[in-house]
Design a protein around this motif. Sequence first.
Motif, PDB file in Angstrom:
ATOM      1  N   GLU A 148     -37.107  18.700 -20.509  1.00 36.39           N
ATOM      2  CA  GLU A 148     -36.282  19.772 -21.077  1.00 36.39           C
ATOM      3  C   GLU A 148     -36.517  21.083 -20.324  1.00 36.39           C
ATOM      4  N   PRO A 149     -35.631  22.063 -20.568  1.00 38.16           N
ATOM      5  CA  PRO A 149     -35.854  23.400 -19.989  1.00 38.16           C
ATOM      6  C   PRO A 149     -36.925  24.157 -20.791  1.00 38.16           C
ATOM      7  N   GLU A 150     -37.702  24.968 -20.107  1.00 32.56           N
ATOM      8  CA  GLU A 150     -38.654  25.848 -20.798  1.00 32.56           C
ATOM      9  C   GLU A 150     -37.911  26.704 -21.819  1.00 32.56           C
ATOM     10  N   GLY A 151     -38.523  26.862 -23.000  1.00 35.25           N
ATOM     11  CA  GLY A 151     -37.885  27.660 -24.043  1.00 35.25           C
ATOM     12  C   GLY A 151     -36.922  26.860 -24.902  1.00 35.25           C
ATOM     13  N   PHE A 152     -36.598  25.638 -24.446  1.00 33.86           N
ATOM     14  CA  PHE A 152     -35.675  24.772 -25.194  1.00 33.86           C
ATOM     15  C   PHE A 152     -36.269  23.367 -25.285  1.00 33.86           C
ATOM     16  N   ASP A 153     -37.597  23.335 -25.444  1.00 37.40           N
ATOM     17  CA  ASP A 153     -38.327  22.064 -25.413  1.00 37.40           C
ATOM     18  C   ASP A 153     -38.604  21.554 -26.829  1.00 37.40           C
ATOM     19  N   ASP A 154     -37.524  21.532 -27.612  1.00 36.88           N
ATOM     20  CA  ASP A 154     -37.648  21.081 -29.000  1.00 36.88           C
ATOM     21  C   ASP A 154     -38.147  19.642 -29.103  1.00 36.88           C
ATOM     22  N   ALA A 155     -37.742  18.772 -28.187  1.00 35.67           N
ATOM     23  CA  ALA A 155     -38.186  17.377 -28.248  1.00 35.67           C
ATOM     24  C   ALA A 155     -39.693  17.299 -27.977  1.00 35.67           C
ATOM     25  N   ALA A 156     -40.151  17.997 -26.938  1.00 38.42           N
ATOM     26  CA  ALA A 156     -41.584  17.957 -26.611  1.00 38.42           C
ATOM     27  C   ALA A 156     -42.419  18.480 -27.770  1.00 38.42           C
ATOM     28  N   ARG A 157     -41.983  19.603 -28.372  1.00 39.64           N
ATOM     29  CA  ARG A 157     -42.751  20.187 -29.467  1.00 39.64           C
ATOM     30  C   ARG A 157     -42.640  19.342 -30.734  1.00 39.64           C
ATOM     31  N   SER A 158     -41.501  18.710 -30.929  1.00 37.80           N
ATOM     32  CA  SER A 158     -41.355  17.828 -32.098  1.00 37.80           C
ATOM     33  C   SER A 158     -42.292  16.621 -31.958  1.00 37.80           C
ATOM     34  N   LEU A 159     -42.421  16.094 -30.735  1.00 37.21           N
ATOM     35  CA  LEU A 159     -43.320  14.950 -30.536  1.00 37.21           C
ATOM     36  C   LEU A 159     -44.767  15.351 -30.842  1.00 37.21           C
ATOM     37  N   VAL A 160     -45.157  16.565 -30.443  1.00 37.62           N
ATOM     38  CA  VAL A 160     -46.512  17.049 -30.736  1.00 37.62           C
ATOM     39  C   VAL A 160     -46.692  17.243 -32.244  1.00 37.62           C
ATOM     40  N   ALA A 161     -45.673  17.833 -32.881  1.00 36.16           N
ATOM     41  CA  ALA A 161     -45.777  18.160 -34.308  1.00 36.16           C
ATOM     42  C   ALA A 161     -45.645  16.930 -35.204  1.00 36.16           C
ATOM     43  N   GLY A 162     -45.015  15.886 -34.667  1.00 38.70           N
ATOM     44  CA  GLY A 162     -44.790  14.702 -35.489  1.00 38.70           C
ATOM     45  C   GLY A 162     -43.629  14.851 -36.458  1.00 38.70           C
TER      46      GLY A 162
END
Lengths: 320, 320
Positions: free
Chosen positions: A203-217
Motif C-alpha cells: 500500500e501507499p504510505e499514509g494509506f496502509d489500512d490493510a497493513a495496520r488492520s493485520l497488526v491490530a487484528g
Amino acid sequence: MDITMIEAAAARLAGHARRTPLLSSPFLDAVAGRRVLVKPECLQHTGSFKFRGAWSALTALPAGTRGVIAFSSGNHAQGVAHAARRLGLAAVIVMPSDAPALKIDNTRAFGAEVVLYDRVEESREEIGARIAAERGLVLVKPYDEPQVIAGQGTIGLEIAEDCARLGIAAADVLVPCGGGGMTAGIALALQARAPGLRVRPCEPEGFDDAARSLVAGRRVANAQAAGSICDAIVTAMPGELTFPVMARLCGPGIAVSDDEALAAMRAAALRLKILAEPGGAVALAAALSHPVAFEPDRPVIAVVSGGNADPAMIARALAG
Amino acid sequence: MDITMIEAAAARLAGHARRTPLLSSPFLDAVAGRRVLVKPECLQHTGSFKFRGAWSALTALPAGTRGVIAFSSGNHAQGVAHAARRLGLAAVIVMPSDAPALKIDNTRAFGAEVVLYDRVEESREEIGARIAAERGLVLVKPYDEPQVIAGQGTIGLEIAEDCARLGIAAADVLVPCGGGGMTAGIALALQARAPGLRVRPCEPEGFDDAARSLVAGRRVANAQAAGSICDAIVTAMPGELTFPVMARLCGPGIAVSDDEALAAMRAAALRLKILAEPGGAVALAAALSHPVAFEPDRPVIAVVSGGNADPAMIARALAG
C-alpha cells in the motif's frame, strides 16, 4: 469463497481474460538483491486486473438479468463496462463529476452509460439505488463480492502454475491492496495450489489500512481519504469479506512512498517495457526498495495491477 | 531455411524465450477501422525479438565452441550477450564508441565484453576478424544467418497458432523490417502453418529499401545511412538470404513517417500498456495511419519488435 469458486471463475474466464505471463529482468534482480518475477496485469483487458472480477461477477448473474450498475471513478468502472458490453448487458457507471476526463471517456467508449454526480452535494449510493430500482439493474461491488474475489483469485492460479513450472516452491507474492479483493482472492488460490507462496499486501504510505488492520487484528481505517498519487488503491479500510481472509492467510503488509512507486514505474517501463500506474506499481516498489522486508534469497512475485496512468504521470515517473 | 528449421528452433527456444501473447484494444480497432492484434516482442528477454534469433543461433553451434562475437550498437548486441551468458559462452560485442551509453552499459550488464571502435578511423570488420581469430570466436550475423532467421520465424509459429484459435484465416501480418531476418522468418513460418496470412514489411520513410526492392525485383539500397529515429531497423539494403524469401512470400511494403511511429508508440503505451521504441512501432503505425494500404475489413497483426527506447524518446512520444 473457496478454491472451487476460483476454479469455476477460471473456467468462465478462459478465452476471455488474458493469461498474463511472468516477466523478469536481471537488472531488477540486481536492484532487489533477489529474484523478482512480475505478473503484468496492466496487460489485462481494460488495462487492469479489474476485468477478471467483473467478468467473473457478470457471468455468475442469474439468467434474465437486464444489466448492472457500479460505482467507480477508475479501473472497476472500465472492467465492468467492457465485460458488460461483451456479454450484451446494459451497464450504468456512477462516477464523480470531477473524475479524470480520460477515465470518463474510456468508460463511455467501453459502452457504459455514465451518470455523473457531485461528490459534495449528492450521495452516489442514493443515486445508484434509485437507478437500480427504476431499471432493474444489479449492483456489482468492487471488492466485497464473492464472485469478484473469485475472479481476482484466478491470478493466483496462474502464479501457482507458473511457479510450479519454474521450480519455485517458496516465495512472497506482493499484491497492491485497496479493498483487498485481489489480495484475498490470490491468497485463497495459493493456499490451495501453492501453500509455500505467501501473499503480502502492499500500500501507499499514509494509506496502509490493510497493513495496520493485520497488526491490530481488526479493520482500522485510514486517517485521510485522499492525497496519494496511488488513487487506484486508496480505500477507507479493508472489506468485510476480504479482511478475514487476509488475516488468516497473508503476511505483514508493506507501505511504500510515492517516490518509490514512481521509481518502480520507471523500472517497469525501462526494464520490462510495461506501463504501470502509481497504485499498480506499489508491489514492485516494495520489491525494489524494501529488501529488509523479505527473508534473504527468497524470491518475490510482484503483481503490477494496472497501467491506466495519464501521460503526465508517466512522464513524471520517467523523468526519474 | 524451411519450416523444419523453424520448428527445430522453436523446440530449442521452448522454456527459454518468452511466449508472447496477442494484445488488442477496442480503441485501436476504432482508429484503424479494422481488427488490430499486436504481437509485443518488446516483452521478450532483452526487450526485443533479437533474443530469439540469438538463442537459436547459439544453441545450434557445434559442441566445443568457445564463444561468439557480434557487431551491433543495439538490440542484436543485447540478445547475443544475454543468450551467451545463459549458455555459458564468452561473448564479445564490437560497438561504435558513440553508441548510446545506455546500450553499451546494458550489453556489459548482460555479461558481454564490449570492444569499442571509432566509426571514422577504424573498421569494425577488421577488429572483429582479428579478435575472432585470436580467441577462436564464431561470428553471429544479425540477419543473414539461417539459424537467426529460423529463431525469428518462431514468432510466425506463435501467430499462426493464436490466429487458428481466434478463427482468423486471412490477415496481413505487419513486420518492422531492417535486414529482413524477422520478416523472412515469419513469412516462412506462415507459408507452412497459416497460408492465408501474408507478411507486409514496414519501414521508415526514406529507409524503405525492402519496399523498393520488392517493387524492383532486386536488392536496392537506401540513399542515406542515418537520419531516422527508427535506428533499430535502419539497414543499407535487404540481406542476401532474406530478400529472396521476401520476394517470394511477402506483400507490398509500407513506409511510415517519424511522426506516425511516435503516434503508434503513444497508442501502444496508453492503450496496450507496452513500451515500443520508434523502429519497433512502425508496423503498428502502418496499421493505425495507413488504412488504405489494406483490404477493407481484413484484420491485421502488427509485430511490435522492440522497446529499447531511452526515456527522452518515450517522453517525446507521450507528449503527442
